[in-house]
Structure formats: structure tokens, C-alpha cells
Scaffold this motif. Sequence first.
Motif, mmCIF file in Angstrom:
data_model
loop_
_atom_site.group_PDB
_atom_site.id
_atom_site.type_symbol
_atom_site.label_atom_id
_atom_site.label_comp_id
_atom_site.label_asym_id
_atom_site.label_seq_id
_atom_site.Cartn_x
_atom_site.Cartn_y
_atom_site.Cartn_z
ATOM 1 N N LEU A 173 0.828 -1.206 0.000
ATOM 2 C CA LEU A 173 0.000 0.000 0.000
ATOM 3 C C LEU A 173 0.865 1.260 0.000
ATOM 4 O O LEU A 173 0.568 2.226 -0.705
ATOM 5 C CB LEU A 173 -0.928 -0.009 1.223
ATOM 6 N N VAL A 174 1.950 1.256 0.772
ATOM 7 C CA VAL A 174 2.872 2.399 0.806
ATOM 8 C C VAL A 174 3.461 2.641 -0.589
ATOM 9 O O VAL A 174 3.535 3.774 -1.062
ATOM 10 C CB VAL A 174 3.992 2.174 1.844
ATOM 11 N N PHE A 175 3.869 1.565 -1.258
ATOM 12 C CA PHE A 175 4.403 1.706 -2.611
ATOM 13 C C PHE A 175 3.348 2.307 -3.532
ATOM 14 O O PHE A 175 3.618 3.238 -4.302
ATOM 15 C CB PHE A 175 4.848 0.348 -3.157
ATOM 16 N N ALA A 176 2.123 1.760 -3.462
ATOM 17 C CA ALA A 176 1.054 2.229 -4.336
ATOM 18 C C ALA A 176 0.781 3.718 -4.101
ATOM 19 O O ALA A 176 0.668 4.495 -5.047
ATOM 20 C CB ALA A 176 -0.215 1.410 -4.094
ATOM 21 N N ARG A 177 0.705 4.113 -2.840
ATOM 22 C CA ARG A 177 0.462 5.530 -2.531
ATOM 23 C C ARG A 177 1.597 6.422 -3.030
ATOM 24 O O ARG A 177 1.384 7.573 -3.370
ATOM 25 C CB ARG A 177 0.276 5.721 -1.028
ATOM 26 N N GLY A 178 2.810 5.862 -3.051
ATOM 27 C CA GLY A 178 3.970 6.646 -3.467
ATOM 28 C C GLY A 178 4.027 6.945 -4.949
ATOM 29 O O GLY A 178 4.730 7.863 -5.361
ATOM 30 N N ILE A 179 3.316 6.164 -5.764
ATOM 31 C CA ILE A 179 3.420 6.382 -7.214
ATOM 32 C C ILE A 179 2.176 7.013 -7.827
ATOM 33 O O ILE A 179 2.208 7.444 -8.976
ATOM 34 C CB ILE A 179 3.741 5.069 -7.962
ATOM 35 N N VAL A 180 1.068 7.085 -7.073
ATOM 36 C CA VAL A 180 -0.158 7.612 -7.674
ATOM 37 C C VAL A 180 -0.331 9.095 -7.364
ATOM 38 O O VAL A 180 0.257 9.631 -6.421
ATOM 39 C CB VAL A 180 -1.418 6.833 -7.206
ATOM 40 N N THR A 181 -1.129 9.740 -8.169
ATOM 41 C CA THR A 181 -1.482 11.144 -7.936
ATOM 42 C C THR A 181 -2.560 11.206 -6.863
ATOM 43 O O THR A 181 -3.067 10.177 -6.410
ATOM 44 C CB THR A 181 -2.029 11.770 -9.226
ATOM 45 N N LYS A 182 -2.946 12.417 -6.520
ATOM 46 C CA LYS A 182 -4.005 12.591 -5.513
ATOM 47 C C LYS A 182 -5.285 11.891 -5.968
ATOM 48 O O LYS A 182 -5.947 11.213 -5.180
ATOM 49 C CB LYS A 182 -4.264 14.087 -5.287
ATOM 50 N N ASN A 183 -5.622 12.041 -7.238
ATOM 51 C CA ASN A 183 -6.833 11.377 -7.756
ATOM 52 C C ASN A 183 -6.726 9.869 -7.613
ATOM 53 O O ASN A 183 -7.699 9.195 -7.282
ATOM 54 C CB ASN A 183 -7.045 11.737 -9.237
ATOM 55 N N GLY A 184 -5.541 9.339 -7.850
ATOM 56 C CA GLY A 184 -5.328 7.910 -7.702
ATOM 57 C C GLY A 184 -5.518 7.453 -6.271
ATOM 58 O O GLY A 184 -6.103 6.400 -6.014
ATOM 59 N N ARG A 185 -5.032 8.244 -5.334
ATOM 60 C CA ARG A 185 -5.169 7.869 -3.917
ATOM 61 C C ARG A 185 -6.628 7.873 -3.490
ATOM 62 O O ARG A 185 -7.057 7.015 -2.728
ATOM 63 C CB ARG A 185 -4.338 8.808 -3.037
ATOM 64 N N VAL A 186 -7.385 8.841 -3.997
ATOM 65 C CA VAL A 186 -8.822 8.884 -3.687
ATOM 66 C C VAL A 186 -9.491 7.602 -4.175
ATOM 67 O O VAL A 186 -10.277 6.981 -3.467
ATOM 68 C CB VAL A 186 -9.487 10.127 -4.335
ATOM 69 N N TYR A 187 -9.134 7.181 -5.390
ATOM 70 C CA TYR A 187 -9.699 5.947 -5.943
ATOM 71 C C TYR A 187 -9.302 4.746 -5.086
ATOM 72 O O TYR A 187 -10.134 3.896 -4.767
ATOM 73 C CB TYR A 187 -9.196 5.755 -7.379
ATOM 74 N N MET A 188 -8.037 4.686 -4.695
ATOM 75 C CA MET A 188 -7.568 3.563 -3.880
ATOM 76 C C MET A 188 -8.306 3.496 -2.560
ATOM 77 O O MET A 188 -8.736 2.436 -2.118
ATOM 78 C CB MET A 188 -6.063 3.686 -3.618
ATOM 79 N N ASP A 189 -8.456 4.652 -1.904
ATOM 80 C CA ASP A 189 -9.143 4.683 -0.613
ATOM 81 C C ASP A 189 -10.572 4.168 -0.752
ATOM 82 O O ASP A 189 -11.056 3.418 0.093
ATOM 83 C CB ASP A 189 -9.153 6.111 -0.046
ATOM 84 N N ARG A 190 -11.224 4.583 -1.834
ATOM 85 C CA ARG A 190 -12.604 4.138 -2.045
ATOM 86 C C ARG A 190 -12.667 2.624 -2.251
ATOM 87 O O ARG A 190 -13.521 1.946 -1.685
ATOM 88 C CB ARG A 190 -13.190 4.882 -3.251
ATOM 89 N N GLU A 191 -11.730 2.094 -3.039
ATOM 90 C CA GLU A 191 -11.732 0.660 -3.307
ATOM 91 C C GLU A 191 -11.417 -0.154 -2.046
ATOM 92 O O GLU A 191 -12.037 -1.187 -1.795
ATOM 93 C CB GLU A 191 -10.716 0.324 -4.408
ATOM 94 N N PHE A 192 -10.465 0.314 -1.257
ATOM 95 C CA PHE A 192 -10.145 -0.403 -0.012
ATOM 96 C C PHE A 192 -11.330 -0.376 0.944
ATOM 97 O O PHE A 192 -11.621 -1.353 1.618
ATOM 98 C CB PHE A 192 -8.922 0.210 0.655
ATOM 99 N N LYS A 193 -12.004 0.772 0.998
ATOM 100 C CA LYS A 193 -13.143 0.896 1.911
ATOM 101 C C LYS A 193 -14.230 -0.106 1.535
ATOM 102 O O LYS A 193 -14.870 -0.710 2.395
ATOM 103 C CB LYS A 193 -13.684 2.328 1.856
ATOM 104 N N LYS A 194 -14.457 -0.303 0.242
ATOM 105 C CA LYS A 194 -15.490 -1.245 -0.212
ATOM 106 C C LYS A 194 -15.171 -2.666 0.220
ATOM 107 O O LYS A 194 -16.073 -3.477 0.411
ATOM 108 C CB LYS A 194 -15.590 -1.200 -1.748
ATOM 109 N N ARG A 195 -13.884 -2.984 0.391
ATOM 110 C CA ARG A 195 -13.480 -4.346 0.722
ATOM 111 C C ARG A 195 -13.420 -4.612 2.212
ATOM 112 O O ARG A 195 -13.229 -5.743 2.630
ATOM 113 C CB ARG A 195 -12.094 -4.644 0.128
ATOM 114 N N MET A 196 -13.494 -3.574 3.017
ATOM 115 C CA MET A 196 -13.349 -3.758 4.467
ATOM 116 C C MET A 196 -14.498 -4.586 5.004
ATOM 117 O O MET A 196 -15.658 -4.415 4.620
ATOM 118 C CB MET A 196 -13.282 -2.414 5.180
ATOM 119 N N VAL A 197 -14.189 -5.500 5.908
ATOM 120 C CA VAL A 197 -15.221 -6.340 6.535
ATOM 121 C C VAL A 197 -15.348 -5.899 7.991
ATOM 122 O O VAL A 197 -14.367 -5.849 8.719
ATOM 123 C CB VAL A 197 -14.809 -7.833 6.485
ATOM 124 N N TYR A 198 -16.566 -5.580 8.377
ATOM 125 C CA TYR A 198 -16.784 -5.119 9.760
ATOM 126 C C TYR A 198 -17.308 -6.252 10.612
ATOM 127 O O TYR A 198 -17.946 -7.157 10.140
ATOM 128 C CB TYR A 198 -17.753 -3.946 9.773
#
Length: 198
Positions: A173-198
Amino acid sequence: MDTEIQIIRDSLRLFRLYGIRSLSLEDIARFIQIPFKILRRYFQTKDMLLQKCIKYWISQAEIFKYTDDHLLDVLINFSDAFPRLYQKVNCRSCLEIKKYYPRVSCFLYEYFERYALVCQDKVGEGIALGYIQRSITPRLVYDFFMENFEKLFAEKTGRESLEDEECMRQAILVFARGIVTKNGRVYMDREFKKRMVY
């Protein structure tokens, strides 16, 4: 179930229990209770059986199902699935393959490399679409994937803990955040949130 697939699945179970080097084709036939000549009809040598087992291992791993998606999807799925692959491609088996079965080891490395090359090729597309930073080179992404695959063959002291797997996930995740733009990080956060299991 198809006989060949059943042999592969049973062989994988045996390799995990007893290691690869200690088992001959005759041993495998005896353990899974099929005539040796039937086993030889599908697999002439142990190298052939190992190659098929590797293909089966990898086909079961989620990260190898996303090569048509853009790089962000690949990275998100990689962070999700790589720790599971790490456990599935058993450490002892990887070390035995590397040490005693060079042709199979080469086959496995080439399989991983093809995946890394696909991911490398997605960098230009990501820059053009604006979700990968312009400073990122295809080689950086290729090296990242190959370094992680090399970890499958690293010496370990024992079974990896869930804590270790989470560390691996965070490193990806650190690597991914390091190479994407702000828009990319927003997309990543949204995708990770969808996968979270509560």
C-alpha cells in the motif's frame, strides 16, 4: 472432477506435508492410491508435475486475474492477495524448487516476470490517464513486483504470522500511494473501503 486436476491437488497436499524432494512419482501414486501407470500417463516426470502444480497454485491466486485492469486495480488486488499467495505457495516448497529443480524454478520465475512486465506496461497508460505520477518509470514498477515475488523464495524462520502478512500488505500500500497522484489515492481509498469487513 478431472483426474489430472485431482492428481495436482493431491500432490500439492503431499508436497506441503512431506516436502517436494522426498517424494518420488511412485510415492505420490501410492499415497493418492492410483496405479503408477495412470500417474505416468498424465506426468512423465516430477518436473512436469511440479510445473502443472505451479500453474494451478498461481491460477488460484487472485493477483493473476487482473492483468486487463489498469495499474491501480492491479496494485489494490496485489495488496489484498499477495499475503495469501505467500502462504499458498508454501515456503518450504519454494526453497526446494529453487535448490533442486532449476528448470521448474526458471519456469516459475518466468511466469512471475511476465506478470511484472504486464504491470510495467501499464505505467504509460496510468500517466496518460492522470492517476500515476509523471516521475514514475516502468522499471520502478517492474522491480517492485519482482522484489515481492523474490520474497516467496526467501529463507524464513517458520510459518509467517498474520502480523507479518499485514506488514506485507502495508508495504504494498505504501508503494502504491507513493506512485499515484491525488486522484489515484482517492480511488484507492474508495476501493479499499469497499473491501473492508466489519
